[in-house]
Design a protein around this motif. Structure first.
Motif, mmCIF file in Angstrom:
data_model
loop_
_atom_site.group_PDB
_atom_site.id
_atom_site.type_symbol
_atom_site.label_atom_id
_atom_site.label_comp_id
_atom_site.label_asym_id
_atom_site.label_seq_id
_atom_site.Cartn_x
_atom_site.Cartn_y
_atom_site.Cartn_z
ATOM 1 N N ASP A 1 31.724 29.282 21.243
ATOM 2 C CA ASP A 1 33.023 29.119 21.641
ATOM 3 C C ASP A 1 33.494 27.615 21.629
ATOM 4 O O ASP A 1 34.678 27.083 21.440
ATOM 5 C CB ASP A 1 33.113 29.306 23.229
ATOM 6 C CG ASP A 1 33.142 30.785 23.573
ATOM 7 O OD1 ASP A 1 33.526 31.452 22.579
ATOM 8 O OD2 ASP A 1 33.239 31.312 24.778
ATOM 9 N N MET B 1 43.324 36.850 20.926
ATOM 10 C CA MET B 1 42.723 36.651 22.123
ATOM 11 C C MET B 1 42.772 38.238 22.688
ATOM 12 O O MET B 1 43.392 38.920 22.699
ATOM 13 C CB MET B 1 43.819 35.970 22.901
ATOM 14 C CG MET B 1 43.174 34.909 23.958
ATOM 15 S SD MET B 1 44.683 33.943 24.568
ATOM 16 C CE MET B 1 44.181 34.515 26.427
ATOM 17 N N VAL C 1 42.374 40.091 25.871
ATOM 18 C CA VAL C 1 42.740 39.978 27.152
ATOM 19 C C VAL C 1 42.561 41.205 27.796
ATOM 20 O O VAL C 1 42.704 42.288 27.408
ATOM 21 C CB VAL C 1 44.268 39.743 27.576
ATOM 22 C CG1 VAL C 1 44.616 38.168 26.875
ATOM 23 C CG2 VAL C 1 45.424 40.426 26.785
ATOM 24 N N HIS C 2 42.197 41.209 29.132
ATOM 25 C CA HIS C 2 41.795 42.213 30.034
ATOM 26 C C HIS C 2 42.849 42.283 31.057
ATOM 27 O O HIS C 2 42.646 41.547 31.949
ATOM 28 C CB HIS C 2 40.506 42.386 30.480
ATOM 29 C CG HIS C 2 39.364 41.729 29.717
ATOM 30 N ND1 HIS C 2 38.756 42.405 28.896
ATOM 31 C CD2 HIS C 2 38.875 40.597 29.713
ATOM 32 C CE1 HIS C 2 37.992 41.597 27.928
ATOM 33 N NE2 HIS C 2 38.155 40.402 28.547
ATOM 34 N N LYS C 3 43.640 43.129 31.004
ATOM 35 C CA LYS C 3 44.789 43.202 32.160
ATOM 36 C C LYS C 3 43.952 43.772 33.385
ATOM 37 O O LYS C 3 43.197 44.802 33.009
ATOM 38 C CB LYS C 3 46.023 44.223 31.730
ATOM 39 C CG LYS C 3 46.642 43.923 30.603
ATOM 40 C CD LYS C 3 48.058 43.198 31.057
ATOM 41 C CE LYS C 3 48.825 42.621 29.747
ATOM 42 N NZ LYS C 3 49.811 41.683 30.192
ATOM 43 N N GLY C 4 44.356 43.447 34.344
ATOM 44 C CA GLY C 4 43.534 43.805 35.448
ATOM 45 C C GLY C 4 44.127 43.858 36.870
ATOM 46 O O GLY C 4 45.218 43.578 36.959
ATOM 47 N N PRO D 1 42.156 40.059 40.488
ATOM 48 C CA PRO D 1 40.628 39.914 39.979
ATOM 49 C C PRO D 1 39.906 39.037 41.227
ATOM 50 O O PRO D 1 40.476 38.851 42.269
ATOM 51 C CB PRO D 1 40.983 39.046 38.962
ATOM 52 C CG PRO D 1 42.446 38.412 39.049
ATOM 53 C CD PRO D 1 43.043 39.179 40.145
ATOM 54 N N PHE D 2 38.713 38.634 40.778
ATOM 55 C CA PHE D 2 38.063 37.745 41.194
ATOM 56 C C PHE D 2 38.024 37.502 42.924
ATOM 57 O O PHE D 2 38.453 36.744 43.536
ATOM 58 C CB PHE D 2 38.190 36.141 40.939
ATOM 59 C CG PHE D 2 39.745 35.776 40.712
ATOM 60 C CD1 PHE D 2 40.098 35.746 39.378
ATOM 61 C CD2 PHE D 2 40.559 35.443 41.598
ATOM 62 C CE1 PHE D 2 41.281 35.613 39.307
ATOM 63 C CE2 PHE D 2 41.866 35.105 41.295
ATOM 64 C CZ PHE D 2 42.294 35.227 39.823
ATOM 65 N N ASP E 1 36.033 37.072 44.949
ATOM 66 C CA ASP E 1 35.027 35.788 45.488
ATOM 67 C C ASP E 1 35.575 34.452 45.618
ATOM 68 O O ASP E 1 35.345 33.700 46.427
ATOM 69 C CB ASP E 1 33.935 35.960 44.564
ATOM 70 C CG ASP E 1 32.847 37.196 44.646
ATOM 71 O OD1 ASP E 1 33.090 38.099 45.490
ATOM 72 O OD2 ASP E 1 32.228 37.579 43.641
ATOM 73 N N ILE E 2 36.628 34.377 44.598
ATOM 74 C CA ILE E 2 37.270 32.948 44.934
ATOM 75 C C ILE E 2 38.097 32.785 46.126
ATOM 76 O O ILE E 2 38.946 33.303 46.403
ATOM 77 C CB ILE E 2 38.049 32.693 43.555
ATOM 78 C CG1 ILE E 2 37.345 32.815 42.360
ATOM 79 C CG2 ILE E 2 38.463 31.167 43.546
ATOM 80 C CD1 ILE E 2 38.284 32.948 40.919
ATOM 81 N N PRO E 3 37.635 31.732 46.733
ATOM 82 C CA PRO E 3 38.634 31.489 48.027
ATOM 83 C C PRO E 3 40.144 31.155 47.629
ATOM 84 O O PRO E 3 40.273 30.523 46.621
ATOM 85 C CB PRO E 3 37.964 30.074 48.559
ATOM 86 C CG PRO E 3 36.786 29.990 47.940
ATOM 87 C CD PRO E 3 36.600 30.648 46.332
ATOM 88 N N ARG E 4 40.821 31.696 48.521
ATOM 89 C CA ARG E 4 42.373 31.703 48.211
ATOM 90 C C ARG E 4 42.968 31.331 49.417
ATOM 91 O O ARG E 4 42.492 31.837 50.529
ATOM 92 C CB ARG E 4 43.055 32.801 47.549
ATOM 93 C CG ARG E 4 42.432 34.021 48.019
ATOM 94 C CD ARG E 4 42.679 35.211 46.978
ATOM 95 N NE ARG E 4 43.760 35.653 46.453
ATOM 96 C CZ ARG E 4 44.100 35.915 45.393
ATOM 97 N NH1 ARG E 4 43.328 36.250 44.338
ATOM 98 N NH2 ARG E 4 45.374 36.112 45.041
ATOM 99 N N PHE E 5 44.106 30.467 49.513
ATOM 100 C CA PHE E 5 44.612 30.118 50.680
ATOM 101 C C PHE E 5 46.284 30.687 50.771
ATOM 102 O O PHE E 5 47.020 30.486 49.609
ATOM 103 C CB PHE E 5 44.720 28.706 50.761
ATOM 104 C CG PHE E 5 43.488 28.192 50.725
ATOM 105 C CD1 PHE E 5 42.741 28.565 51.885
ATOM 106 C CD2 PHE E 5 42.720 27.711 49.580
ATOM 107 C CE1 PHE E 5 41.210 28.033 51.652
ATOM 108 C CE2 PHE E 5 41.356 27.291 49.436
ATOM 109 C CZ PHE E 5 40.637 27.328 50.669
ATOM 110 N N THR F 1 47.253 29.748 46.427
ATOM 111 C CA THR F 1 46.338 28.652 45.759
ATOM 112 C C THR F 1 45.017 29.336 45.378
ATOM 113 O O THR F 1 44.277 29.900 46.658
ATOM 114 C CB THR F 1 46.156 27.750 46.719
ATOM 115 O OG1 THR F 1 47.476 26.906 46.791
ATOM 116 C CG2 THR F 1 45.202 26.476 46.212
ATOM 117 N N GLU G 1 37.372 32.365 35.367
ATOM 118 C CA GLU G 1 37.891 33.862 35.819
ATOM 119 C C GLU G 1 39.422 33.701 36.243
ATOM 120 O O GLU G 1 40.409 34.824 35.865
ATOM 121 C CB GLU G 1 37.359 34.428 37.005
ATOM 122 C CG GLU G 1 35.928 35.035 36.918
ATOM 123 C CD GLU G 1 35.454 35.312 38.366
ATOM 124 O OE1 GLU G 1 35.955 36.229 39.102
ATOM 125 O OE2 GLU G 1 34.053 35.109 38.560
#
Ligand SMILES: Cc1cc2nc3c(=O)[nH]c(=O)nc-3n(C[C@H](O)[C@H](O)[C@H](O)COP(=O)(O)OP(=O)(O)OC[C@H]3O[C@@H](n4cnc5c(N)ncnc54)[C@H](O)[C@@H]3O)c2cc1C
Lengths: 498, 403
Positions: A447, A483, A485-488, A491-492, A494-498, B4, B15
């Motif tokens: 990569d 590229m 790409v995986h449309k989905g 996602p994720f 686990d990632i904190p979001r606000f 966010t 990801e």
């Protein structure tokens, strides 16, 4: 020839040679096109002389318009182009390709503008590195980066390789001393970057060009920063029983907050080869020799030399001399600057490696290097830019002995892998070229390399400029651009979001 | 902004960008957001907040190298260096005062994205001159690294330097490695009071062209010097400032050398250590224009052209200005509704070229007016092709550097 394989020439282009030469002669009239084999010999290799190849034709343009016309023609007709400066590259960067034009920039040899008030000089790319200093020294200025090849190498080549020199520890590399460029893209478009002002107005393409090894465009004008000569410069010549002691002394000098103008080290084999060659008065019995140069106001230089002397004594220095005249200082440097030819006298051939390592790894890397030398049955002399950890192991071999070039190359590859193992890099200042091309995966993932090659695609989608250099595997730009790409769904989780 | 995302690792950044690319959902890339008011405003439904990706990963003072995750506060880096008597030689500007928020707010990623520099730019360069390596996630959602932790390195294209100053439009940096430098033992400023702009240019040019190793040179006209003296700096009337750093004996020697060299009139005084440092901090941070509502430009021209540029714009419209970088950097405050973009850029061209960035203006203006210097066609097209190679779907900070 040895292990490095260049791309196969394109038979279709070879078949069109007559037509291509005729077209180029129309674009660059007079003696600007060389197509006789005997005359092209002078261009068949650079300073990596183990590799030779006659180009399709040599072109020596004199004006930007000619460079632009040649590139446009080559682009439209899918002919490869290898830019060349003085041909001192040690990595095969200027090695021609059989189905491509060798574009020599050495007729671009004019100093265009000297502007001491803005501390800048504008020169053509074929002006030699030392030529810039020569052009400005009557005003008390100089151009700081000073490769050992400075008498011969061109500023255009310096930009392509981001060349360094002994003064780069304090004054930076080529990239830190270039303010602007004019360059021609492979399409023939002319663009200008930077100038006498500072900082880029958009993406820093100037930074990208520096060290791009002739793969992205042809440089036709360069604006460099020039500096006022320091008031004084003095050098200390310090011998140590072992490289470990010398290495520790280097670390302690920097640890004390001192950044010398230059700081170079040589090992026993290099010391003796240099001493045989130039009689610089080097201590032959030392295991390592350090040359430390201080420059600046006299009061500062004297003070720092005192500090350095104390640090050296604490690190078991076996000998210490400080230059008392300009002549003596130059003598101290003469051995170091002639180290390559000096080693050339004690061995029929040598390969110069160029890895960089974190300074602290020096003793261990040297020990491992000696062991590698025994494995490969070859000797190796070491000179290095000690201040910044840039090593130049010189591997001694004899090309007339069957198998020795291959052994030397294998030894060299092992040294570079060793550098990477210690968090270092394959090349500090000589460039990847063809020499280290196939080692790139030692340092980079697929990569990493693909993203680099995509940059190339932004400049040269047909990959006509300096092909076969730097990248081990060629990918077509269309393939690199694809590229997956995986449309989905969302996602994720686990990632904190606000 | 509706959403966010706060990734805690490079993998989580990847990801997030992969999703954004697949869904063609633009992301506004942020550290602490301290520079959101710089550049062209980004329209994005989602923010990628990197402040959780924080921490110094490696600091080896003897090797002069530090490496940190992109969201690490710059203040944390500076404190770590300070404890070892080291610093970032390029002395990055703190935009806090000028943009009207607290100082010390930025991250190392933001510093690289904006290619920050300070008054010492002439001698020590900008952030781009000190970056050694970078790990990043491209707009394609791929992790890549370039460069390393050593100063001498030409292994592949110099992507870390190229990405410095790209305002997060090419890739999201996740880890940054920088060269650091020993802090000078002491510093002092050579102050000449009472020079006019032409005399000041002469003095700065002579000083920079001498072997006195001046690390910064600025000229403040009387009205700007007055604002700074109201902030507690010992200035009266126009002030031409020359900064000297180094070992004590060397600074004294060079101070005396400058005195002998610069027979330009005006009165000479000397600012010591902390007074010198504090004054340069305010010169660097454009404190003179803090708290006003004028439009502020940052203009880069050849050093000898700075005074001429200021004279031209002052003849054309109402504004205040001073120069740093020995004339090569002009800070310009324009009053009234109109930021005078065309006139500013025409004056840049007239004095030999350079570039002008509109650093402080209300968001609608920063959308309507080109914030960064417009580029000639071939160069703009090349930049667009570079962008497309890193971020084919245009999901990273779309429009930040221009429409
Ligand atoms: C004895 C010796 C000592 C050396 N010492 C040092 C040293 O101390 N430090 C150091 O860094 N290097 C050193 N080198 C290596 C070499 O001198 C440098 O790499 C130098 O910069 C090459 O310049 P050149 O003009 O010879 O370029 P060339 O060898 O002709 O070409 C080098 C590369 O530059 C490209 N190129 C040249 N001109 C242009 C242009 N106008 N536009 C675009 N691309 C161009 C070519 O395509 C090629 O890829 C040494 C070499 C020798 C033989």
């Amino acid at each position: 020839m040895s292990g490095i394989v260049m791309p196969r020439p394109d038979d279709e282009v070879l078949a069109r040679r007559g037509e291509i030469v005729a077209a180029l002669k129309r674009l660059v009239p007079g003696e600007g096109v060389i197509d006789a084999a005997v005359e092209m010999r002078a261009y068949e290799s650079d300073a990596l002389t183990a590799y030779r190849q006659l180009p399709l034709v040599v072109v020596l343009p004199e004006t930007v318009e000619q460079v632009s016309a040649v590139l446009r023609y080559c682009h439209e007709n899918s002919v490869k182009v290898v830019p060349r400066g003085a041909g001192t590259s040690l990595s095969g960067g200027a090695l021609p390709v059989g189905d491509g034009v060798l574009l020599s920039m050495m007729k671009f040899n004019q100093v265009l503008d000297i502007d001491p008030a803005n501390r800048a000089a504008v020169v053509q790319p074929g002006v030699t590195n030392l030529g810039i200093t020569r052009a400005v020294e009557h005003l008390g200025f100089y151009y700081a980066p000073d490769p050992s090849s400075q008498i011969a190498c061109s500023i255009g080549g310096n930009i392509a390789e981001n060349s360094g020199g002994v003064h780069c520890l304090k004054y930076g590399l080529t990239t830190n001393n270039v303010l602007g460029l004019e360059m021609v893209l492979v399409t023939g478009e002319v663009i200008r970057l930077g100038g006498k002002h500072l900082d880029a107005e958009g993406y820093d393409i100037l930074a990208l060009m520096t060290g791009s090894e002739g793969l992205l465009g042809v440089v036709t004008e360069v604006t460099v920063r020039i500096l006022q000569k320091p008031e004084t410069a003095r050098a200390a010549l310090i011998g140590f029983p072992t490289s470990e002691d010398g290495g520790q002394c280097v670390a302690d000098i920097i640890g004390a907050g001192i950044i010398p103008g230059g700081m170079e080290m040589m090992d026993e084999l290099a010391i003796n080869a240099a001493e045989d060659f130039v009689n610089a008065g080097y201590p032959r019995d030392a295991g390592a020799l350090l040359i430390v140069e201080l420059d600046g106001p006299e009061a500062e230089v004297d003070y720092l030399l005192g500090e350095i002397e104390a640090i050296a004594r604490r690190n078991k220095a076996s000998s210490l001399r400080v230059s008392t005249s300009e002549e003596e200082r130059n003598t101290f440097w003469a051995g170091r600057k002639a180290a390559f030819p000096a080693v050339g006298r004690i061995s029929p051939d040598y390969l110069c490696m160029d890895g960089t390592i974190p300074r602290k790894a020096l003793p261990e890397v040297l020990t491992r290097m000696r062991a590698l030398g025994e494995t490969h049955g070859l000797r190796c002399a070491n000179v290095f830019h000690a201040g910044d950890g840039n090593l130049h192991p010189l591997i001694l071999y004899d090309a007339n002995q069957p198998g020795q070039l291959e052994a030397a190359e294998a030894f060299g590859a092992d040294i570079l892998k060793l550098c990477v193992e210690f968090d270092g890099v394959l090349t500090g200042e000589h460039g990847v070229g063809i020499e280290k091309r196939d080692l790139m995966p030692e340092m980079f993932t697929e990569d990493d390399l693909k993203q680099q090659q995509r940059v190339k695609c932004a400049f040269d989608p047909k990959q006509l400029l300096n092909p076969g250099k730097v990248f081990p595997v060629l990918h077509r730009c269309a393939e690199l651009g694809r590229m997956h790409v995986h449309k989905g769904q969302l996602p994720f989780p686990d990632i904190p979001r606000f | 902004m509706s959403d966010t995302l706060s990734p805690r690792s490079a993998d989580e950044v990847r990801e997030a960008v992969q999703w954004a690319a697949a869904e063609e959902q633009p992301l506004e890339v942020l550290g602490t957001g301290s520079k959101r008011a710089l550049g062209r405003p980004v329209q994005a439904a989602h923010a990628l907040d990197l402040s959780a990706l924080s921490g110094i990963m490696l600091y080896e003072p003897a090797e002069l190298v530090i490496s940190a995750l992109a969201g690490t506060p710059l203040a944390e880096i500076e404190a770590a260096l300070d404890a070892h008597n080291q610093e970032l030689a390029f002395d990055p500007i703190d935009y806090g005062a000028l943009l009207g928020h607290a100082p010390g707010a930025g991250t190392v990623g933001g510093m690289i994205g904006a290619n920050l520099a300070g008054s010492k730019r002439l001698k020590f360069g900008a952030a781009r001159d000190h970056i050694l390596g970078m790990e990043a996630v491209s707009g394609r959602g791929e992790i890549f690294k370039s460069g390393g932790r050593v100063v001498k390195n030409v292994t592949g294209y110099d992507l870390p330097r190229t990405l410095t100053g790209s305002w997060g439009t090419l890739a999201v940096a996740t880890r940054i490695t920088l060269k650091v430098q020993p802090r000078a033992e002491m510093e002092a400023t050579f102050v000449i009071s009472g020079l006019n702009p032409r005399e000041a240019t002469q003095a700065m040019t002579a000083a920079m062209g001498s072997s006195a190793e001046v690390s910064a040179a600025a000229h403040l006209p009387p009205e700007i010097a007055a604002v700074l003296s109201a902030h507690g700096h010992a200035l009266s009337g126009a002030a031409t400032l020359l900064r000297l750093e180094g070992f004590a004996s060397s600074v004294d020697y060079r101070f005396a050398a400058l005195k002998a060299l610069l027979q330009v009139g005006g009165t000479v005084s000397r600012l010591e250590a902390e007074a010198s440092r504090a004054l340069w901090r305010d010169v660097r941070d454009c404190r003179a224009f803090a708290g006003t509502d004028e439009h502020v430009w940052r203009i880069s021209v050849a050093p000898t052209a700075g005074a001429d540029f200021i004279a031209r714009v002052q003849a054309a419209f109402a504004c205040q200005a001073y120069c740093d970088w020995s004339g090569g950097l002009v800070w310009l405050a324009v009053s009234g509704e109109d930021p005078q973009a065309d006139a500013v850029r025409a004056a840049v061209a007239d004095v030999g070229g350079g570039h002008a960035m509109l650093v402080r203006a209300p968001a609608p203006l920063r959308t309507a007016v080109a914030v960064f210097q417009p580029q000639p066609e071939a160069l703009a097209a090349l930049s667009a092709r570079i962008k497309a190679q890193f971020d084919p779907h245009g999901v990273l900070n779309p429009g930040r550097m221009g429409s």
